[in-house]
Scaffold this motif. Structure first.
Motif, PDB file in Angstrom:
ATOM      1  N   TYR A 137      49.416 -78.074 -39.772  1.00 43.19           N
ATOM      2  CA  TYR A 137      49.485 -77.336 -38.504  1.00 43.19           C
ATOM      3  C   TYR A 137      48.097 -76.865 -38.071  1.00 43.19           C
ATOM      4  O   TYR A 137      47.699 -77.054 -36.919  1.00 43.19           O
ATOM      5  CB  TYR A 137      50.438 -76.137 -38.623  1.00 43.19           C
ATOM      6  N   ASN A 138      47.355 -76.245 -38.982  1.00 40.90           N
ATOM      7  CA  ASN A 138      46.026 -75.728 -38.631  1.00 40.90           C
ATOM      8  C   ASN A 138      45.087 -76.832 -38.171  1.00 40.90           C
ATOM      9  O   ASN A 138      44.291 -76.640 -37.250  1.00 40.90           O
ATOM     10  CB  ASN A 138      45.417 -74.967 -39.811  1.00 40.90           C
ATOM     11  N   SER A 143      46.505 -78.250 -34.616  1.00 34.29           N
ATOM     12  CA  SER A 143      46.526 -77.280 -33.514  1.00 34.29           C
ATOM     13  C   SER A 143      45.131 -76.951 -32.994  1.00 34.29           C
ATOM     14  O   SER A 143      44.973 -76.112 -32.111  1.00 34.29           O
ATOM     15  CB  SER A 143      47.249 -75.998 -33.931  1.00 34.29           C
ATOM     16  N   ASN A 144      44.111 -77.608 -33.514  1.00 35.95           N
ATOM     17  CA  ASN A 144      42.745 -77.445 -33.040  1.00 35.95           C
ATOM     18  C   ASN A 144      42.190 -78.834 -32.704  1.00 35.95           C
ATOM     19  O   ASN A 144      41.862 -79.606 -33.597  1.00 35.95           O
ATOM     20  CB  ASN A 144      41.885 -76.768 -34.101  1.00 35.95           C
ATOM     21  N   ASP A 179      41.440 -76.150 -27.529  1.00 35.99           N
ATOM     22  CA  ASP A 179      42.713 -76.265 -26.818  1.00 35.99           C
ATOM     23  C   ASP A 179      42.901 -77.525 -25.983  1.00 35.99           C
ATOM     24  O   ASP A 179      44.001 -77.757 -25.487  1.00 35.99           O
ATOM     25  CB  ASP A 179      42.894 -75.064 -25.879  1.00 35.99           C
ATOM     26  N   ILE A 207      46.734 -78.065 -25.155  1.00 40.15           N
ATOM     27  CA  ILE A 207      47.759 -77.360 -25.927  1.00 40.15           C
ATOM     28  C   ILE A 207      48.203 -76.167 -25.095  1.00 40.15           C
ATOM     29  O   ILE A 207      47.381 -75.341 -24.701  1.00 40.15           O
ATOM     30  CB  ILE A 207      47.223 -76.910 -27.296  1.00 40.15           C
ATOM     31  N   ARG A 210      51.787 -72.799 -29.087  1.00 42.89           N
ATOM     32  CA  ARG A 210      51.744 -72.995 -30.528  1.00 42.89           C
ATOM     33  C   ARG A 210      52.756 -72.055 -31.168  1.00 42.89           C
ATOM     34  O   ARG A 210      52.768 -70.876 -30.859  1.00 42.89           O
ATOM     35  CB  ARG A 210      50.362 -72.654 -31.080  1.00 42.89           C
ATOM     36  N   PRO A 231      53.184 -71.022 -34.866  1.00 39.82           N
ATOM     37  CA  PRO A 231      52.467 -71.239 -36.124  1.00 39.82           C
ATOM     38  C   PRO A 231      53.283 -71.955 -37.200  1.00 39.82           C
ATOM     39  O   PRO A 231      54.418 -71.594 -37.499  1.00 39.82           O
ATOM     40  CB  PRO A 231      52.084 -69.822 -36.561  1.00 39.82           C
ATOM     41  N   THR A 256      55.349 -75.835 -34.518  1.00 36.87           N
ATOM     42  CA  THR A 256      55.359 -76.635 -33.300  1.00 36.87           C
ATOM     43  C   THR A 256      54.055 -76.493 -32.526  1.00 36.87           C
ATOM     44  O   THR A 256      53.512 -75.392 -32.411  1.00 36.87           O
ATOM     45  CB  THR A 256      56.515 -76.199 -32.366  1.00 36.87           C
ATOM     46  N   ILE A 257      53.595 -77.615 -31.964  1.00 39.23           N
ATOM     47  CA  ILE A 257      52.459 -77.632 -31.046  1.00 39.23           C
ATOM     48  C   ILE A 257      52.951 -78.350 -29.795  1.00 39.23           C
ATOM     49  O   ILE A 257      53.463 -79.472 -29.875  1.00 39.23           O
ATOM     50  CB  ILE A 257      51.257 -78.387 -31.654  1.00 39.23           C
ATOM     51  N   TRP A 263      55.506 -82.771 -27.901  1.00 35.08           N
ATOM     52  CA  TRP A 263      55.695 -81.819 -28.981  1.00 35.08           C
ATOM     53  C   TRP A 263      55.381 -82.469 -30.310  1.00 35.08           C
ATOM     54  O   TRP A 263      55.777 -83.603 -30.560  1.00 35.08           O
ATOM     55  CB  TRP A 263      57.151 -81.365 -29.081  1.00 35.08           C
TER      56      TRP A 263
END
Length: 149
Positions: free
Chosen positions: A21-22, A25-26, A59, A75, A78, A80, A83-84, A99
């Motif tokens: 995820y981390n 999500s970036n 983002d 994005i 989010r 955490p 889901t993104i 998604w």
């Protein structure tokens, strides 16, 4: 314009859900990977559409598509470790909402599923429908292979 939905198969990533995820999500994490080979592979596999000038920040990503101009994906939400949600803007001939969903399997394994909603004209759908059906699974496969750290 019609809304079409594409869903990937569920794939397994050999990494902890929080780490995946981390990383995903970036968008800055994707920049090096995209510019060091993925872009060339994409342009080689689909020569009708050439993507160039990829750049990103946390983002959003911006890139040029031959014959269409600059496009951007951003994005927009989010949740955490779960889901993104991503949305398109710019020069794309279709509107997309995308998604990335993550679920833990074990402490060192995660499941990933991609869902794409594409709003497009009937003509564009006829041209890209099969490619999007195939592409959503190819993208999911590619995401299982990223160098998560």
């Amino acid at each position: 314009m019609a809304l079409q939905k594409y869903v990937s198969d569920i794939k397994v990533i050999e990494q902890n859900q929080d780490i995946v995820y981390n990383y995903l999500s970036n968008f800055e994490n994707l920049s090096t990977y995209v510019n060091e080979g993925l872009l060339a592979k994409m342009n080689e596999s689909v020569p009708q559409i050439q993507v160039s000038d990829f750049e990103s920040d946390n983002d959003s990503c911006r890139f040029n598509i031959s014959g269409m101009g600059q496009a951007e994906i951003r994005i927009i939400d989010r949740e955490p470790s779960k889901t993104i949600k991503i949305n398109s803007s710019g020069g794309l001939p279709i509107g997309i909402t995308f998604w990335i969903q993550l679920l833990p399997v074990t402490p060192y394994q995660s499941k990933i599923k991609l869902t794409l909603h594409a709003e497009m004209s009937m003509m564009i759908k006829m041209m890209v429908n099969k490619k999007l059906e195939k592409g959503i699974n190819q993208l999911a496969d590619m995401l299982t292979q990223l160098p998560y750290r």
